[in-house]
Design an enzyme around this catalytic site. Structure first.
Site, PDB file in Angstrom:
ATOM      1  N   ASP A  47       0.920  -1.173   0.057  1.00 33.10           N
ATOM      2  CA  ASP A  47       0.066  -0.069   0.033  1.00 33.10           C
ATOM      3  C   ASP A  47       0.812   1.140  -0.099  1.00 33.10           C
ATOM      4  O   ASP A  47       1.735   1.497   0.825  1.00 33.10           O
ATOM      5  CB  ASP A  47      -0.890   0.081   1.180  1.00 33.10           C
ATOM      6  CG  ASP A  47      -1.778   1.175   1.130  1.00 33.10           C
ATOM      7  OD1 ASP A  47      -2.643   1.178   0.536  1.00 33.10           O
ATOM      8  OD2 ASP A  47      -1.553   1.849   2.275  1.00 33.10           O
ATOM      9  N   GLU A  69       1.747  -0.486  -5.109  1.00 33.65           N
ATOM     10  CA  GLU A  69       0.650   0.805  -5.415  1.00 33.65           C
ATOM     11  C   GLU A  69       1.705   1.907  -5.614  1.00 33.65           C
ATOM     12  O   GLU A  69       2.148   2.360  -4.575  1.00 33.65           O
ATOM     13  CB  GLU A  69      -0.274   0.895  -4.356  1.00 33.65           C
ATOM     14  CG  GLU A  69      -1.134   2.176  -4.598  1.00 33.65           C
ATOM     15  CD  GLU A  69      -2.187   2.240  -3.285  1.00 33.65           C
ATOM     16  OE1 GLU A  69      -3.449   2.548  -3.779  1.00 33.65           O
ATOM     17  OE2 GLU A  69      -1.551   2.263  -2.315  1.00 33.65           O
TER      18      GLU A  69
END
Length: 657
Positions: A315, A351
């Site tokens: 993330d 990401e």
């Protein structure tokens, strides 16, 4: 005798036959003490008498698996109990009532000593090649909570996700890899606690190495391992979505769980010693600081070694390469992973952004990292749903975004293509809503992304209008056919297999209820879509994967590609600016298998002239809700706003174009 067993490494609680070694990175607190909790007895306090650099450690005789512990220190509000940052399990689901005081810390979840004995029953890692990988983004609780055929006691748990009914579902749909939303221990943010809500998605890490207790019946460690084992038994990989960019301690005034009191340098700070918030969550972990880098690397090895995890999706991964205000693709973290004998063998998905300066880094991650391709998402949605005539950009994305990811580095640098993710509209909501409807989140609909690139096809939300429903289903097929037959690793949101709607909520991070729980009571249209999608996924494996292999690496130039108008002529420069109906032709080698994409973006049917030769097999026509066995030869009438994929293998073809 036992003092000789005390060691500074590894950090955390490490069992042996005689007891347990406790080791803690703690430069800021000289009087910290180990606290051991036993049923119906007063806590036992033990001094950390040994020191190595900034590490304090001790060995305690007679400690066994399941021992509950923490660390005590003197706070301005009294004695505070801290979690071990290296805790490998928690004894309860973390919760507190705002504000989190020193007194409340003693009633909070505590660290647990773990022994990692487990019977893997001879199961092996699936090791799916990247070009064959089909990612299914799955929430452990949300996907099974309302499943009617699973034992009610197991719904919403680790064990629920590996029941025979779920295994059969994944196999039916050709899923190779589950990408689990965070299953590391998580703490809900203070503003959610005040509203009596929870962080359902789990993107607020508490202890990196401890599995989330919410999803276990009794023992999260054993039950999560069982889930991984049973998925592996059936050839399904497990990738963890993991959050190292920030922690649940938040920014100034946020709660204190461990890092803040043990060592303030874990987090990026400005010149005034305030936390830099490059994550939007209050703090930013500083991986240029050795102890921060150590716990991240130790955590990754922990999950791979003890849980057989096949990879990670990181993330806000730009934070991992952040050196203050800049991103460095040659940062210590990337170098350390690349040389690590354990970590360099697994899948690594980034990401590729955070919210700080220099944070958007799509295409900027090192070799061996795959990246979530938001340009693909935005381009494909804009093309089909917003009626944008972005043909050149659309063509670039379906061919693997080679402006960002060189095909010479495929398949290890294949982009991760997606239409919908956990944040944003589900597939069903993309074709059903023009605006977000996040009122249930308690933030007056201010939260969530405003750039959805969605289209409700004439009516907002639920409807019984047949024409609207038909257009919605066709656009769902357009989006998924494009995704599955683009060059890259397709990522599918699990609830999209069921056409699940969140009622237009595009930020359901705090909705631990029917808004987020997959709805298995699907109607006839949605069931047809599910079967259509399963068939198309199987066709992708048969047809598209060999093309991805062929167009990857140094021999990619040995194959054929051309872009054509509907009349069969090659497109020129002017065509790229205005064309609404065009075809992509792909051929393997000089006389190998061939594919054609017939794409009609216009509002009227268009007849395509096909290359001469034998008949083409229709893989799918998105204007139709079921698959066909028809074949075509010279021309094909493509319905408005739809696409068809044609295929013929080398043994069928006589004349080449």
């Amino acid at each position: 005798m036992f003092a000789t067993l005390a060691q500074p490494f590894p950090l955390g609680a490490t069992l042996c036959d005689h007891g347990c070694n406790f080791s803690l990175h703690n430069p800021d607190n000289k009087n910290i003490k180990l606290v051991l909790f036993n049923d119906n007895q007063s806590p036992r306090l033990i001094s950390l008498d040994n020191q190595y650099g900034d590490i304090r450690y001790t060995f305690v005789e007679g400690i066994a698996e399941g021992q509950v512990y923490g660390y005590q220190l003197e706070d301005k509000d009294g004695l505070r109990l801290l979690l071990d940052p290296y805790a490998q399990a928690l004894n309860a689901t973390p919760h507190y009532v705002e504000p989190f005081t020193a007194e409340q810390s003693w009633e909070f979840a505590k660290s647990v000593v773990v022994k990692h004995d487990f019977d893997w029953q001879g199961t092996t890692l699936p090791q799916i090649p990247r070009e064959e990988t089909l990612l299914l983004e799955t929430h452990v609780k949300g996907f099974t909570k309302r499943h009617p055929e699973i034992d009610p006691a197991l719904r919403g748990t680790y064990l629920g996700l590996c029941q025979p009914e779920m295994i059969a579902f994944f196999k039916e749909h050709g899923i190779t890899t589950l990408q689990l939303l965070p299953v590391t221990s998580c703490m809900s943010e203070p503003h959610l606690l005040k509203m009596n809500k929870v962080n359902f998605w789990g993107y607020n890490s508490l202890c990196f190495m401890a599995p989330e207790p919410r999803y276990a019946l009794h023992d999260a460690v054993t039950e999560m391992k069982t889930m991984v084992r049973e998925l592996h038994r059936h050839g399904i990989e497990v990738i963890m979505d993991i959050v190292f960019n920030h922690t649940a301690e938040g920014g100034e005034g946020g709660p204190i769980f461990h890092f803040k009191r043990l060592d303030k340098h874990y987090y990026l700070q400005d010149g005034n010693k305030h936390y830099r918030n490059y994550t939007g969550c209050g703090n930013t972990v500083d991986l240029t600081y050795q102890p921060s880098l150590n716990i991240v690397l130790d955590t990754l090895r922990h999950w791979v070694t003890y849980y057989k995890i096949d990879g990670f999706r990181f993330d806000l991964a730009s934070t991992l390469g952040r050196e203050g205000d800049r991103f460095n693709t040659n940062s210590a973290f990337f170098k350390a992973v690349a040389q690590d004998p354990v970590l360099k063998q697994i899948k690594l998905i980034a990401e590729p952004w955070d919210v700080g300066p220099d944070g958007y880094q799509l295409g900027g991650f090192p070799r061996g990292w795959n990246e979530c391709n938001d340009k693909y998402r935005d381009t494909v949605k804009s093309y089909w749903l917003c009626k944008e005539n972005n043909t050149k950009e659309f063509a670039t994305r379906i061919m693997g975004s080679r402006d960002l990811f060189s095909a010479g580095k495929w398949p290890d640098k294949l982009p991760v293509n997606f239409i919908s993710y956990h944040d944003g509209f589900t597939l069903q909501d993309l074709v059903s809503y023009n605006q977000k409807h996040n009122h249930a989140n308690g933030e007056n609909n201010r939260d969530g992304h405003g750039d959805n690139r969605s289209y409700n096809h004439g009516m907002e939300g639920k409807t019984t209008n047949f024409a609207v429903l038909y257009r919605r289903e066709r656009q769902k097929r357009n989006l998924m056919a494009t995704l599955l037959f683009s060059f890259g690793m397709p990522h599918i949101l699990a609830v999209d297999l069921l056409s699940h709607t969140q009622g237009g909520n595009n930020n359901a991070y705090c909705q631990d209820n029917a808004i987020s729980w997959a709805d298995w009571a699907i109607n006839k249209d949605h069931d047809e879509f599910r079967h259509w999608l399963a068939t198309l996924i199987a066709a992708r494996k048969e047809i598209m994967v060999p093309f991805i292999r062929a167009f990857s690496g140094p021999k990619r130039g040995n194959h054929r590609i051309s872009w054509k108008r509907s009349d069969g002529h090659v497109m020129n420069g002017e065509d790229w600016q205005k064309i609404e109906a065009f075809a992509l032709f792909l051929g393997l080698r000089k006389d190998g298998a061939e594919m054609m994409f017939l794409i009609n973006h216009s509002t009227i049917p268009t007849r395509f002239r096909l290359p001469a030769g034998e008949r083409w097999r229709i893989v799918c026509d998105t204007s139709e809700g079921t698959h066909t066995t028809r074949q075509v030869q010279t021309t094909y009438m493509q319905s408005a706003q739809s696409m068809t994929i044609l295929y013929r293998d080398e043994c069928q073809t006589e004349t080449r174009t």
